[in-house]
Design an enzyme around this catalytic site. Structure first.
Site, PDB file in Angstrom:
ATOM      1  N   ASP A 103     -28.645  31.267 -40.734  1.00 23.03           N
ATOM      2  CA  ASP A 103     -27.378  30.830 -41.281  1.00 23.03           C
ATOM      3  C   ASP A 103     -26.877  29.673 -40.406  1.00 23.03           C
ATOM      4  O   ASP A 103     -27.387  29.452 -39.295  1.00 23.03           O
ATOM      5  CB  ASP A 103     -26.409  32.010 -41.271  1.00 23.03           C
ATOM      6  CG  ASP A 103     -25.020  31.638 -41.741  1.00 23.03           C
ATOM      7  OD1 ASP A 103     -24.902  30.913 -42.737  1.00 23.03           O
ATOM      8  OD2 ASP A 103     -24.057  32.069 -41.090  1.00 23.03           O
ATOM      9  N   ASP A 105     -22.970  28.297 -40.250  1.00 22.61           N
ATOM     10  CA  ASP A 105     -21.635  28.504 -39.677  1.00 22.61           C
ATOM     11  C   ASP A 105     -21.583  29.805 -38.886  1.00 22.61           C
ATOM     12  O   ASP A 105     -21.968  30.868 -39.384  1.00 22.61           O
ATOM     13  CB  ASP A 105     -20.588  28.527 -40.785  1.00 22.61           C
ATOM     14  CG  ASP A 105     -20.456  27.178 -41.477  1.00 22.61           C
ATOM     15  OD1 ASP A 105     -19.329  26.751 -41.745  1.00 22.61           O
ATOM     16  OD2 ASP A 105     -21.496  26.540 -41.752  1.00 22.61           O
TER      17      ASP A 105
END
Length: 307
Positions: A103, A105
């Site tokens: 991922d 963020d």
């Protein structure tokens, strides 16, 4: 007896008492310790134990998987909170080529980009509240994204460059990517955030693959919409399978890292799903946890040299 898993314990400092507690849990759940070694890494210590199994003949795959889940849960519940232990499949650790997907963020980078953008629109508090709920799995991710992006309508396109300049990589992020790629592995990032931010970051790091949502821009301003289908939890898992297959890497040699509920499908599709400083529900579902702000630990889990 061949080892099928390796237990990797890690913390800033590993005490003999914490390591003994992990050993007891492993033995109580039917694992033997074939070998043990201590490693020193950037910012943390690790003890690596190669495990054998006392599985009786005729044990089914489902029974073995259930026991693995039990031992992982027992280890997570045991000992000091600052010591973590991952039970890592040797299919990942011994693979000649591995696939690592993250991922973005709050995983690859320290911030939530949409909150940085919302600060320019005066909607940061509202957006942060919705983001937190979505990451806990309380809201449908696509609906929450559309709601948050709508608050950005009217912002000038120039804010994207301003926000991009404020991005801070997580500690160890550059080392994770560079060392993994130098060893011949494939590294990817997939994000519910925005391609306008991820694309230059992916180029800078030399990622093999990157995917995020496209913010719609008309006449130099954000419209408050995204173009095309939302990159959601199902998309993230699909990209893990697609990109790893393109590289000729089996699911057993895949590792996925994330912090939110929208990463859970991707983490489940990998041989090792790692919760990185994650929400409680994500930690509970993950195969392993990194509860320190240090992505270097992922190198130790995947058995990739960090020098």
């Amino acid at each position: 007896m061949p080892s099928t898993f390796t237990a990797v314990s890690y913390a800033e400092t590993l005490s003999p008492e914490a390591l003994e507690e992990v050993r007891v849990v492993l033995v109580d759940h039917g694992y033997t310790i074939a070998s043990e070694r201590r490693e020193n890494h950037t910012g943390f210590e690790a003890v690596v134990r190669e495990l054998g199994s006392l599985n009786p003949s005729g044990t089914s795959d489902a029974q073995a998987a259930a026991r693995l889940a039990r031992v992982r849960k027992a280890i997570a519940a045991a000992g000091a909170q600052d010591v973590s232990t991952a039970i890592v499949p040797d299919s990942l650790r011994s693979a000649a080529r591995k696939f690592i997907i993250m991922d973005v963020d709050s995983t690859l980078i320290q911030q939530e980009v949409i909150e940085l953008l919302a600060a320019h629109a005066g909607t940061e508090a509202e957006v942060a509240k919705v983001t937190a709920s979505a990451m806990r799995g309380e809201l449908d991710f696509a609906e929450s994204l559309h709601h948050r992006v709508a608050t950005l309508a009217g912002l000038p396109e120039s804010v994207l460059a301003e926000v991009g300049a404020k991005i801070k990589l997580s500690v160890g992020a550059e080392r994770l990517v560079s060392h993994a790629k130098a060893a011949g592995h494939v590294v990817a990032a997939v994000s519910g955030g925005f391609s306008q931010i991820l694309a230059p970051l992916a180029e800078r790091l030399g990622l093999d693959h990157a995917l995020a949502n496209d913010l719609e821009i008309v006449d130099g301003h954000l419209t408050g919409k995204v173009s095309g289908a939302v990159v959601d939890r199902a998309t993230k898992a699909a990209k893990l399978r697609e990109w790893s297959a393109e590289a000729g890497i089996s699911p057993g040699a895949c590792m996925a890292l994330g912090d939110g509920a929208n990463d859970l499908d991707m983490m489940a599709a990998a041989a090792l799903g790692v919760a990185f400083n994650a929400q409680p529900a994500v930690r509970e579902a993950a195969d392993a946890q990194i509860n320190m702000p240090n992505l270097d630990i992922a190198l130790a889990l995947a058995n990739i040299p960090d020098v």
